[in-house]
Design a protein around this motif. Structure first.
Motif, PDB file in Angstrom:
ATOM      1  N   ARG A 117       0.863  -1.188   0.000  1.00  0.00           N
ATOM      2  CA  ARG A 117       0.000   0.000   0.000  1.00  0.00           C
ATOM      3  C   ARG A 117       0.892   1.229   0.000  1.00  0.00           C
ATOM      4  NH1 ARG A 117      -4.175  -1.772   4.872  1.00  0.00           N
ATOM      5  NH2 ARG A 117      -4.608  -3.837   3.971  1.00  0.00           N
ATOM      6  N   GLU A 119       1.252   3.993   1.483  1.00  0.00           N
ATOM      7  CA  GLU A 119       0.906   4.825   2.634  1.00  0.00           C
ATOM      8  C   GLU A 119       2.109   5.667   3.008  1.00  0.00           C
ATOM      9  OE1 GLU A 119      -1.960   3.252   5.597  1.00  0.00           O
ATOM     10  OE2 GLU A 119      -0.947   1.374   5.171  1.00  0.00           O
ATOM     11  N   GLY A 124       6.024   1.154  12.083  1.00  0.00           N
ATOM     12  CA  GLY A 124       4.870   0.250  12.066  1.00  0.00           C
ATOM     13  C   GLY A 124       3.995   0.408  10.836  1.00  0.00           C
ATOM     14  N   ARG A 125       4.404   1.280   9.911  1.00  0.00           N
ATOM     15  CA  ARG A 125       3.615   1.423   8.676  1.00  0.00           C
ATOM     16  C   ARG A 125       4.563   1.486   7.483  1.00  0.00           C
ATOM     17  NH1 ARG A 125       0.498   6.679   7.817  1.00  0.00           N
ATOM     18  NH2 ARG A 125      -1.341   6.027   8.980  1.00  0.00           N
ATOM     19  N   TYR A 126       4.432   0.541   6.600  1.00  0.00           N
ATOM     20  CA  TYR A 126       5.359   0.415   5.471  1.00  0.00           C
ATOM     21  C   TYR A 126       4.577   0.266   4.176  1.00  0.00           C
ATOM     22  CZ  TYR A 126       7.940  -0.668   9.640  1.00  0.00           C
ATOM     23  OH  TYR A 126       8.460  -0.607  10.905  1.00  0.00           O
ATOM     24  N   PHE A 129       4.488  -4.571   3.461  1.00  0.00           N
ATOM     25  CA  PHE A 129       4.410  -5.107   4.813  1.00  0.00           C
ATOM     26  C   PHE A 129       3.884  -6.531   4.710  1.00  0.00           C
ATOM     27  CE2 PHE A 129      -0.213  -4.701   5.141  1.00  0.00           C
ATOM     28  CZ  PHE A 129      -0.472  -3.780   4.143  1.00  0.00           C
ATOM     29  N   GLN A 131       1.502  -9.777   6.079  1.00  0.00           N
ATOM     30  CA  GLN A 131       0.322 -10.167   6.847  1.00  0.00           C
ATOM     31  C   GLN A 131       0.248 -11.677   6.990  1.00  0.00           C
ATOM     32  OE1 GLN A 131      -3.139  -8.334   4.995  1.00  0.00           O
ATOM     33  NE2 GLN A 131      -2.931  -6.508   6.269  1.00  0.00           N
ATOM     34  N   ARG A 267     -13.259  -0.322  10.305  1.00  0.00           N
ATOM     35  CA  ARG A 267     -12.273  -0.948   9.435  1.00  0.00           C
ATOM     36  C   ARG A 267     -12.192  -0.246   8.085  1.00  0.00           C
ATOM     37  NH1 ARG A 267      -9.171  -3.076  10.572  1.00  0.00           N
ATOM     38  NH2 ARG A 267      -8.932  -4.953   9.393  1.00  0.00           N
ATOM     39  N   LEU A 269     -12.044  -1.312   5.004  1.00  0.00           N
ATOM     40  CA  LEU A 269     -12.429  -2.006   3.782  1.00  0.00           C
ATOM     41  C   LEU A 269     -13.949  -2.135   3.750  1.00  0.00           C
ATOM     42  CD1 LEU A 269      -9.791  -3.534   5.270  1.00  0.00           C
ATOM     43  CD2 LEU A 269      -9.651  -4.543   3.026  1.00  0.00           C
ATOM     44  N   ALA A 289      -2.798  -1.066  16.023  1.00  0.00           N
ATOM     45  CA  ALA A 289      -3.576  -2.257  15.673  1.00  0.00           C
ATOM     46  C   ALA A 289      -2.635  -3.355  15.187  1.00  0.00           C
ATOM     47  CB  ALA A 289      -4.593  -1.933  14.591  1.00  0.00           C
ATOM     48  N   ILE A 290      -2.576  -4.463  15.955  1.00  0.00           N
ATOM     49  CA  ILE A 290      -1.722  -5.558  15.454  1.00  0.00           C
ATOM     50  C   ILE A 290      -2.469  -6.400  14.440  1.00  0.00           C
ATOM     51  CG2 ILE A 290       0.276  -6.217  16.829  1.00  0.00           C
ATOM     52  CD1 ILE A 290      -1.425  -7.511  18.832  1.00  0.00           C
ATOM     53  N   LEU A 291      -3.788  -6.386  14.513  1.00  0.00           N
ATOM     54  CA  LEU A 291      -4.523  -7.190  13.542  1.00  0.00           C
ATOM     55  C   LEU A 291      -5.948  -6.685  13.460  1.00  0.00           C
ATOM     56  CD1 LEU A 291      -6.672  -9.594  14.821  1.00  0.00           C
ATOM     57  CD2 LEU A 291      -4.540 -10.183  15.907  1.00  0.00           C
ATOM     58  N   ALA A 314      -6.480 -10.278   9.322  1.00  0.00           N
ATOM     59  CA  ALA A 314      -5.103 -10.121   8.860  1.00  0.00           C
ATOM     60  C   ALA A 314      -4.280  -9.586  10.024  1.00  0.00           C
ATOM     61  CB  ALA A 314      -5.031  -9.163   7.682  1.00  0.00           C
ATOM     62  N   GLY A 316      -0.887  -7.947  11.195  1.00  0.00           N
ATOM     63  CA  GLY A 316       0.240  -7.203  10.653  1.00  0.00           C
ATOM     64  C   GLY A 316       1.521  -7.764  11.259  1.00  0.00           C
ATOM     65  N   ARG A 319       4.113  -5.347  12.820  1.00  0.00           N
ATOM     66  CA  ARG A 319       3.756  -4.821  14.147  1.00  0.00           C
ATOM     67  C   ARG A 319       3.805  -5.905  15.210  1.00  0.00           C
ATOM     68  NH1 ARG A 319      -1.277  -0.947  12.436  1.00  0.00           N
ATOM     69  NH2 ARG A 319      -0.176  -0.017  10.668  1.00  0.00           N
TER      70      ARG A 319
END
Ligand code: AMP
Length: 425
Positions: A117, A119, A124-126, A129, A131, A267, A269, A289-291, A314, A316, A319
């Motif tokens: 993505r 982003e 913690g945001r790549y 990443f 899942q 969420r 989606l 959020a780990i998942l 999913a 992450g 994370r």
């Protein structure tokens, strides 16, 4: 110098030991719930994500890595392709394409792999990443709509986190309703938003028209007081959604999995229906959020498939690894022995011996005959080997090798046949 692309990163040893730990635990714990692995392609037709994840979501509207693929051969048509931003769409496509509904059974599927993505990168945001994703999907006659499937999946997650030693998580739970009650809620949201909309961010103003549920997901601080006062989906659930949500909660309580209700959880989606959830963790800062996951009872049909309700999540992995209290160093295993060939021509003998020892389960790093003994022993210590095995000409002739314990400095002569045993001891 050419560097890794922004938002991507290299996972180096010893850290990869942590990744192996969480992946191995996923294989083992999911197996206990009779999940089986599926692997879908890393890229799919763009349409798949546009139709499932939803045009109005951040993912589809601005974060996908999409390109027009020319199709080099005359037989190939040009098409728009996208690196998968999430796993569920591809799995449901595969479910439909391979007619997995035909078995009449629940399919419990899981997959581990990279997602993409565009982003804004931060801790913690790549942009690439990983899942760990799992789905339970099947025809309604197989029980796919049952709240017990939701509760079992959540209990499996609690089990999994416990297994890898992650404590201090919070399960946040909500129901986002279904095609029957959502329109009424959307209407209520739009009505409530109408008076304050001019004070809200640009995204919210657009979403209020196209997809008002998304407003609840807004992170702009100034908008929060307005969002706090909006109607709650939970008050608009129809009777069957209400009972379903109630049953999920009762089952969770019965099996002892704690949760909190978060009425704002929607969420990112669009395909979610009924149960939606996230596991958050305090140690992670802003990206806590780990998942996440939820039910998607209409997704298969919206992709042209059979009626096949499902639920999935999913994790992450990036994370998850950050939240682990174990350190990579504690997990990494140094080799058992360093083989030090000594003198011209001893590389061959050392290679033979290494082959024999490895076949007996000994982890061996092989040195080189060009090294002096001092350098070999220093290398053996640096890599953390427990033993050095000296393979000199005399040793080869006698078929007995000098085994040096690098911690104590003690050195003994050990016949070839007993070497593996001596090292493992
Ligand atoms: P989602 O697919 O958006 O439901 O996200 C599920 C989980 O994947 C999240 O809870 C995160 O742990 C993880 N995740 C999502 N996006 C990213 C990202 N860009 N970088 C790292 N992890 C992510």
């Amino acid at each position: 110098m050419i560097k890794a692309v922004r938002g991507t990163r290299d996972l180096l040893p010893p850290d990869t030991a942590l990744w192996n730990l969480v992946e191995q635990a996923a294989h083992e714990v999911f197996r206990l719930y009779n999940f089986r692995e599926i692997r879908t392609p890393i890229f799919e037709q763009t349409q798949l994500f546009a139709r499932s994840v939803g045009e109005e979501t951040d993912i589809v509207s601005k974060e996908m890595f999409t390109w027009e693929d020319g199709g080099r051969a005359a037989s190939e048509k040009a098409q728009s392709l996208t690196l998968r931003p999430e796993a569920t769409a591809g799995i449901v496509r595969a479910y439909i394409e391979h007619d997995l509904n035909r078995s009449g059974l629940l399919q419990r599927l899981y997959m581990i792999g990279p997602m993409f993505r565009r982003e804004r990168p931060q801790k913690g945001r790549y942009r690439q990443f990983f899942q760990i994703d799992a789905e339970v999907i099947g025809p309604p006659t197989a029980g796919s709509e049952s709240p017990s499937v939701d509760a079992e999946l959540l209990e499996m997650l609690a089990h999994y986190l416990e297994r890898i030693g992650i404590t201090g998580w919070t399960l946040e739970l909500n129901s986002v309703g279904c095609a029957n009650d959502r329109p009424k809620y959307n209407e209520a949201l739009r009505a409530a938003l109408a008076k304050d909309l001019d004070k809200m961010c640009e995204d919210c103003r657009r979403r209020a028209v196209t997809n008002p549920l998304r407003v609840l997901d807004c992170k702009v601080p100034e908008d929060q007081p307005i969002i706090e006062k909006l109607p709650r989906m939970l008050d608009y659930l129809d009777e069957s959604c209400r009972q379903h949500f109630q049953a999920v909660q009762e089952l969770l309580t019965a099996v002892g999995v704690p949760y909190v209700i978060n009425a704002r959880l929607v969420r990112g989606l669009d395909y979610y229906t009924r149960t939606a959830f996230e596991f958050t963790h305090g140690a992670l800062g802003a990206q806590n959020a780990i998942l996440g996951g939820g039910r998607y009872d209409g997704l298969s049909e919206s992709l042209g498939g059979p009626k096949a309700p499902g639920i999935g999540f999913a994790i992450g992995e990036d994370r998850l690894v950050l939240a682990l209290s174990r350190t990579a160093e504690a997990l990494s295993k140094p080799p058992d022995a360093y083989l030090a060939p000594l003198g011209t021509g001893t590389n061959r003998e050392a290679a033979k011996l290494a082959r024999e020892l490895r076949r007996q389960g000994v982890v061996v790093e092989l040195g080189d005959e060009s090294f002096r003994l001092k350098k070999s022993l220093e290398t053996a210590s640096k890599i953390g080997a427990r033993y050095a095995v000296i393979v000199g000409e005399n040793e080869v002739k006698a078929d007995t090798f000098a085994l040096k314990n690098l911690a104590t400095g003690e050195q003994v002569a050990v016949p070839r046949a007993e070497l593996a045993h001596g090292i493992r001891r």
